[in-house]
Design a protein around this motif. Structure first.
Motif, mmCIF file in Angstrom:
data_model
loop_
_atom_site.group_PDB
_atom_site.id
_atom_site.type_symbol
_atom_site.label_atom_id
_atom_site.label_comp_id
_atom_site.label_asym_id
_atom_site.label_seq_id
_atom_site.Cartn_x
_atom_site.Cartn_y
_atom_site.Cartn_z
ATOM 1 N N ILE A 3 0.861 -1.187 0.000
ATOM 2 C CA ILE A 3 0.000 0.000 0.000
ATOM 3 C C ILE A 3 0.894 1.232 0.000
ATOM 4 C CG2 ILE A 3 -1.822 1.242 1.215
ATOM 5 C CD1 ILE A 3 -2.442 -1.442 2.646
ATOM 6 N N LEU A 4 0.691 2.119 -0.966
ATOM 7 C CA LEU A 4 1.536 3.311 -1.066
ATOM 8 C C LEU A 4 0.692 4.514 -1.462
ATOM 9 C CD1 LEU A 4 5.034 3.796 -2.471
ATOM 10 C CD2 LEU A 4 3.194 5.075 -3.577
ATOM 11 N N HIS A 5 0.994 5.647 -0.829
ATOM 12 C CA HIS A 5 0.439 6.940 -1.245
ATOM 13 C C HIS A 5 1.576 7.945 -1.282
ATOM 14 C CE1 HIS A 5 -2.090 10.480 -1.646
ATOM 15 N NE2 HIS A 5 -1.396 11.020 -0.661
ATOM 16 N N PHE B 117 4.707 24.388 -12.285
ATOM 17 C CA PHE B 117 4.793 23.309 -11.296
ATOM 18 C C PHE B 117 4.560 21.973 -12.002
ATOM 19 C CE2 PHE B 117 0.347 24.433 -11.520
ATOM 20 C CZ PHE B 117 -0.299 23.193 -11.544
ATOM 21 N N GLU B 118 5.026 20.894 -11.359
ATOM 22 C CA GLU B 118 4.726 19.517 -11.748
ATOM 23 C C GLU B 118 4.239 18.802 -10.499
ATOM 24 O OE1 GLU B 118 8.120 17.644 -13.459
ATOM 25 O OE2 GLU B 118 8.358 19.130 -15.052
ATOM 26 N N HIS B 119 3.014 18.323 -10.539
ATOM 27 C CA HIS B 119 2.400 17.734 -9.343
ATOM 28 C C HIS B 119 2.004 16.288 -9.657
ATOM 29 C CE1 HIS B 119 -0.593 18.369 -5.769
ATOM 30 N NE2 HIS B 119 0.372 17.522 -5.496
ATOM 31 N N ASN B 120 2.623 15.344 -8.966
ATOM 32 C CA ASN B 120 2.302 13.931 -9.105
ATOM 33 C C ASN B 120 1.653 13.432 -7.824
ATOM 34 O OD1 ASN B 120 3.495 12.356 -11.610
ATOM 35 N ND2 ASN B 120 4.969 13.988 -11.123
ATOM 36 N N ILE B 121 0.431 12.946 -7.932
ATOM 37 C CA ILE B 121 -0.238 12.276 -6.817
ATOM 38 C C ILE B 121 -0.488 10.842 -7.253
ATOM 39 C CG2 ILE B 121 -2.259 12.207 -5.320
ATOM 40 C CD1 ILE B 121 -2.613 15.174 -5.738
ATOM 41 N N SER B 122 0.025 9.891 -6.498
ATOM 42 C CA SER B 122 -0.097 8.492 -6.909
ATOM 43 C C SER B 122 -0.496 7.620 -5.736
ATOM 44 C CB SER B 122 1.220 7.988 -7.509
ATOM 45 O OG SER B 122 2.294 8.162 -6.597
ATOM 46 N N ASP B 123 -1.286 6.606 -6.042
ATOM 47 C CA ASP B 123 -1.714 5.599 -5.068
ATOM 48 C C ASP B 123 -1.484 4.223 -5.682
ATOM 49 O OD1 ASP B 123 -3.203 7.110 -2.756
ATOM 50 O OD2 ASP B 123 -3.947 8.009 -4.617
ATOM 51 N N ARG B 124 -0.858 3.363 -4.915
ATOM 52 C CA ARG B 124 -0.572 2.008 -5.377
ATOM 53 C C ARG B 124 -1.139 1.001 -4.376
ATOM 54 N NH1 ARG B 124 3.640 0.236 -8.604
ATOM 55 N NH2 ARG B 124 4.777 2.185 -8.264
ATOM 56 N N LEU B 125 -1.865 0.014 -4.875
ATOM 57 C CA LEU B 125 -2.340 -1.101 -4.063
ATOM 58 C C LEU B 125 -2.085 -2.367 -4.862
ATOM 59 C CD1 LEU B 125 -3.828 -2.328 -1.628
ATOM 60 C CD2 LEU B 125 -5.974 -1.959 -2.869
ATOM 61 N N SER B 126 -1.266 -3.246 -4.325
ATOM 62 C CA SER B 126 -0.953 -4.475 -5.043
ATOM 63 C C SER B 126 -0.877 -5.641 -4.070
ATOM 64 C CB SER B 126 0.375 -4.344 -5.802
ATOM 65 O OG SER B 126 1.448 -4.137 -4.906
ATOM 66 N N LYS C 144 2.549 -18.458 -8.654
ATOM 67 C CA LYS C 144 2.652 -17.114 -8.100
ATOM 68 C C LYS C 144 1.780 -16.157 -8.885
ATOM 69 C CE LYS C 144 7.095 -16.234 -10.457
ATOM 70 N NZ LYS C 144 8.502 -15.854 -10.215
ATOM 71 N N ASN C 145 1.374 -15.100 -8.194
ATOM 72 C CA ASN C 145 0.453 -14.148 -8.794
ATOM 73 C C ASN C 145 0.625 -12.782 -8.145
ATOM 74 O OD1 ASN C 145 -2.472 -12.820 -8.072
ATOM 75 N ND2 ASN C 145 -2.355 -13.426 -10.220
ATOM 76 N N THR C 146 0.445 -11.754 -8.951
ATOM 77 C CA THR C 146 0.372 -10.394 -8.427
ATOM 78 C C THR C 146 -0.719 -9.640 -9.166
ATOM 79 O OG1 THR C 146 1.580 -8.324 -8.016
ATOM 80 C CG2 THR C 146 2.149 -9.514 -10.011
ATOM 81 N N VAL C 147 -1.455 -8.825 -8.446
ATOM 82 C CA VAL C 147 -2.474 -7.950 -9.021
ATOM 83 C C VAL C 147 -2.177 -6.538 -8.530
ATOM 84 C CG1 VAL C 147 -4.915 -7.404 -9.195
ATOM 85 C CG2 VAL C 147 -4.184 -9.794 -9.072
ATOM 86 N N GLY C 148 -2.115 -5.588 -9.444
ATOM 87 C CA GLY C 148 -1.749 -4.225 -9.077
ATOM 88 C C GLY C 148 -2.756 -3.199 -9.543
ATOM 89 N N GLN D 89 -4.144 2.370 -13.854
ATOM 90 C CA GLN D 89 -3.556 1.180 -14.447
ATOM 91 C C GLN D 89 -3.882 -0.027 -13.569
ATOM 92 O OE1 GLN D 89 0.718 1.193 -14.668
ATOM 93 N NE2 GLN D 89 0.841 -0.782 -15.682
ATOM 94 N N VAL D 90 -4.469 -1.047 -14.164
ATOM 95 C CA VAL D 90 -4.741 -2.309 -13.481
ATOM 96 C C VAL D 90 -3.984 -3.403 -14.230
ATOM 97 C CG1 VAL D 90 -6.484 -3.975 -12.756
ATOM 98 C CG2 VAL D 90 -7.001 -1.528 -12.709
ATOM 99 N N SER D 91 -3.111 -4.094 -13.535
ATOM 100 C CA SER D 91 -2.287 -5.111 -14.179
ATOM 101 C C SER D 91 -2.265 -6.369 -13.327
ATOM 102 C CB SER D 91 -0.854 -4.590 -14.381
ATOM 103 O OG SER D 91 -0.271 -4.253 -13.143
ATOM 104 N N SER D 92 -1.937 -7.481 -13.956
ATOM 105 C CA SER D 92 -1.816 -8.738 -13.222
ATOM 106 C C SER D 92 -0.777 -9.620 -13.898
ATOM 107 C CB SER D 92 -3.162 -9.474 -13.165
ATOM 108 O OG SER D 92 -3.513 -9.993 -14.437
ATOM 109 N N TYR D 93 -0.207 -10.506 -13.112
ATOM 110 C CA TYR D 93 0.748 -11.479 -13.631
ATOM 111 C C TYR D 93 0.525 -12.789 -12.886
ATOM 112 C CZ TYR D 93 5.159 -13.820 -14.738
ATOM 113 O OH TYR D 93 6.097 -14.719 -15.170
ATOM 114 N N THR D 94 0.357 -13.874 -13.632
ATOM 115 C CA THR D 94 0.137 -15.194 -13.054
ATOM 116 C C THR D 94 1.064 -16.190 -13.725
ATOM 117 O OG1 THR D 94 -2.202 -14.658 -12.690
ATOM 118 C CG2 THR D 94 -1.577 -16.982 -12.567
ATOM 119 N N GLU D 95 1.709 -17.020 -12.921
ATOM 120 C CA GLU D 95 2.667 -17.987 -13.463
ATOM 121 C C GLU D 95 2.575 -19.310 -12.712
ATOM 122 O OE1 GLU D 95 7.384 -18.759 -13.150
ATOM 123 O OE2 GLU D 95 6.841 -16.737 -13.808
ATOM 124 N N ALA D 96 2.686 -20.397 -13.453
ATOM 125 C CA ALA D 96 2.820 -21.735 -12.880
ATOM 126 C C ALA D 96 4.045 -22.381 -13.520
ATOM 127 C CB ALA D 96 1.576 -22.578 -13.142
#
Length: 723
Positions: free
Chosen positions: A319-321, A343-352, A370-374, A391-398
């Motif tokens: 979890i990041l803000h 100015f340059e203003h970046n506001i970002s939120d990450r949940l993975s 293994k799996n990740t969803v972001g 952005q919604v991304s995922s990675y799944t591997e067997a």
């Protein structure tokens, strides 16, 4: 009387010619287990031997007298043992203990190639930063990994904003889009989130960093043309751990972090939290922030579970803000006017989320999933311009792994999804991409002196790029390891790679995605690459020191590279060619370590039959580091970095420069204190000329090739409540 004297002379002569046999047993100083392959040598007699599987060494025909026996083995500190012959007991066996070598020269287990083998046994060239080095770099810059990666030979950190502190990293001179940044083998920082990845990762919960330079597409797919960096997180150890770090620097920055880990019978946990604050900082009085105003919070809890002897799994959440604002200092103070507006203003939120499961099928094979969803939400604002996307991304591997005596196998399949949805009326830069991959890798070791690692991957992409690929890519790779003797090894290999077209690269970040035209993937070719590298490595004892030298040669060609022209991305009519060398040397003498690294990089654009040098790519870089360390007690180091001249986008040349740093750290059982200075000679691009053109209200920033923040000193304390 004469007979007596004659007998005495004969007895002394016989005694002087008496030959003795030495029986040595060599063991590991920590585990007390016998060591195989230790060399013992008596220089005065030019005699020696090598320990067998039980740690025994036998040296025969040793005359009476006192001799020094030198013992050495790769991965251990050299030792000396002085013995007088004859020994007190003729059948005496002498035990010697060697201390495992810590840090860069120690043998480490590699995770990136999936087989869990020691680095020295793997045909693919993989560099690893061990915990000791990560601990040192973490005290230098706790807030991000720019310094950590920037001090690796062959890696160059490139600023993508003059006022927001954003940066990317390039391996072997190639753009950042050709490199994958992984967390525990999972792609977490890509696409729209990639421009912030480097400055949003803290090094304080990492136990190892592994780097592959050159094509690594067999196991990790498209995008690993220049290589990859895999950040390995800490896991619960045998003892619980609880520590806190507080840091303050002279550039108005404050860092606070906490890490807790504990392993119970079947369940374990790690919890990592960070808060970073920085005030807007303008050391050069340019009127613009060299370091932006930043507030960042990160929380990363993970649970580990071993329900039985064959199964293990872990699950984590990130979890990041972050609120990052740079630009005109008067605007940042809250007093804009007609002149002070930028100015340059970046506001970002990450949940993975991250999940990993392992089932052991038998003692030699296992199944992994293994799996990740972001989820990543970013809003980028500039005067009269806003771009927001989700952005919604995922990675799944067997995969299936089998480790045999002669051959190891890794085979599996993966699915990668990536979707960007523009919000709030932003430009139509959204995209959707799915990648399906099959891969297999074999490591074959028919003899002690030779091993080969070969792999093959087949990827399918939807939507597909323009012909000739139609979204299908077949990627072979092969690497060979040659062990000439206990001191000399060599690796040679190469492979193919590709990169699907998208708008997320250094040029787009520098432009802030402003005025960019949508990308038609179906009308754009994928970038295709072929690359090779060859290295020679020496490890051995020189006098009382341990020496390691590595010489690498690399060559990569990228066809149809994507370039930004008139705010649109197109395939350039030609190719990129990156070639060069890396030289690394490390010398360890008791508590003193000396490191030298040199990189020569030549990247040429061959467009329309004409060759030209790539911009912002220094041909010459030099790293030098000297550290004195008493384990768990004291550390002091001094380092210097040389960056050669660079061609800039306006046709001029940026000057070369040196920077120097100094670290002093004192450790006790329950706390450490440290003070560190970076760029102590205050090298700043703003000292050598203006960093922008045009009016201050709408500046056009020049290429940033040198530091802007100048000399920065930080000091802090780490509190270790459980260790």
């Amino acid at each position: 009387m004469r007979k007596l004297l004659l007998w005495v002379v004969l007895l002394l002569s016989f005694s002087a010619r008496a030959q003795h046999t030495l029986h040595l047993v060599v063991k590991d100083d920590q585990s007390k287990l016998p060591l195989t392959g230790v060399t013992a040598y008596i220089a005065d007699l030019k005699k020696g031997g090598v320990s067998d599987t039980s740690g025994h060494i036998i040296i025969k025909n040793i005359p009476s007298g006192k001799y020094e026996i030198k013992l050495s083995m790769v991965g251990y500190l050299p030792a000396d043992k002085t013995l007088a012959f004859p020994l007190k007991s003729l059948d005496e066996t002498v035990e010697v203990y060697l201390e495992p070598m810590a840090g860069e020269l120690a043998e480490v287990v590699i995770q990136t190639n999936r087989t869990g083998r020691n680095r020295s046994e793997i045909p693919t060239r993989i560099e690893a930063l061990p915990p000791e080095e990560l601990d040192e770099k973490g005290t230098m810059r706790p807030g991000d990994i720019k310094m950590l990666l920037g001090e690796i030979t062959g890696v160059h950190i490139q600023a993508t904003s003059a006022v927001s502190g954003l940066a990317s990293f390039r391996i072997e001179g190639l753009d950042s889009r050709y490199t994958q940044l992984l967390q525990d083998g999972l792609p977490t920082y890509d696409g729209f989130s990639g421009g912030l990845g480097l400055v949003q990762v803290s090094p304080l919960n990492l136990k190892q960093v592994e780097i592959i330079k050159g094509s690594a597409s067999t196991l990790y797919g498209g995008g690993a043309i220049a290589g990859l960096v895999n950040l390995i997180s800490k896991t619960p150890g045998k003892k619980p751990e609880l520590n806190f770090l507080l840091n303050q620097n002279t550039a108005k920055g404050t860092d606070a972090s906490g890490f807790y880990s504990q392993q119970w019978h079947e369940v374990g946990t790690t919890i990592f939290g960070v808060y970073n604050y920085n005030g807007a900082y303008d050391p050069g009085s340019t009127g613009f922030s060299a370091i932006p105003k930043t507030n960042r919070f990160l929380l990363n809890p993970r649970i580990f579970w071993k329900p039985g002897s064959k199964d293990s799994l872990w699950f984590g959440v990130n979890i990041l803000h972050e609120d990052r604002k740079g630009g005109d200092m008067q605007v940042l103070r809250g007093h804009p006017d007609n002149l002070h507006q930028y100015f340059e203003h970046n506001i970002s939120d990450r949940l993975s989320s991250q999940f990993s499961y392992t089932h052991k099928l038998d003692s030699n094979s296992q199944f992994n999933f293994k799996n990740t969803v972001g989820y990543f939400n970013r809003k980028l604002s500039q005067p009269q311009f806003n771009f927001r996307g989700v952005q919604v991304s995922s990675y799944t591997e067997a995969n299936y792994v089998r480790n045999g005596k002669v051959a190891n196998w890794v085979a599996g399949a993966d699915v990668w999804t990536d979707h960007l949805t523009p919000k709030d009326g932003s430009a139509n830069l959204g995209y959707s991409r799915n990648t399906y991959g099959l891969f297999a890798q074999n490591t074959f070791k028919p003899a002690k002196w030779f091993a080969v690692e070969s792999g093959l991957r087949l990827d399918g992409n939807s939507p597909s790029p323009a012909t000739p690929s139609n979204g299908l890519f077949l990627l072979p790779r092969v690497n060979g390891l040659f062990r000439l003797n206990e001191h000399w090894t060599s690796r040679i290999g190469g492979g193919l790679g590709y990169k699907m077209p998208d708008i997320f690269n250094d040029d787009a970040e520098e432009q802030g995605y402003r005025y960019l035209q949508p990308l038609n993937i179906g009308a754009t070719k994928a970038e295709r690459s072929s690359g090779a590298n060859w290295d020679v490595n020496y490890k051995g004892v020189v006098g009382d020191a341990f020496l390691q030298v590595n010489q690498l040669f690399f060559l990569t060609r990228v066809n149809d590279p994507l370039i930004l022209q008139h705010n649109a991305f197109i395939n350039a009519p030609g190719y990129l060619l990156s070639k060069g060398t890396e030289t690394n040397m490390k010398l360890l003498m008791d508590e003193l370590g000396i490191y030298l690294g040199y990189t020569y990089t030549d990247v040429q654009r061959h467009f329309n039959g004409l060759a030209s040098a790539q911009t912002l790519t220094p041909k010459h870089q030099l790293n030098a580091d000297m550290t004195y360390e008493i384990e768990n007690s004291f550390r002091a180091g001094i380092e210097g970095f040389y960056t050669g001249a660079q061609l800039l986008g306006d046709g001029t040349t940026g000057r070369s420069y040196w920077t120097f740093g100094l670290l002093v750290q004192k450790m006790w059982k329950h706390f450490d204190i440290f003070i560190n200075g970076e760029n102590l000679t205050d090298q700043r691009q703003s000292r050598w000329g203006t960093i922008y053109t045009g009016p201050m209200s709408s500046p056009i920033f020049k290429d940033i090739y040198a530091p802007l923040d100048g000399a920065v000193i930080n000091a802090g304390i780490r509190i270790k409540l459980l260790n």
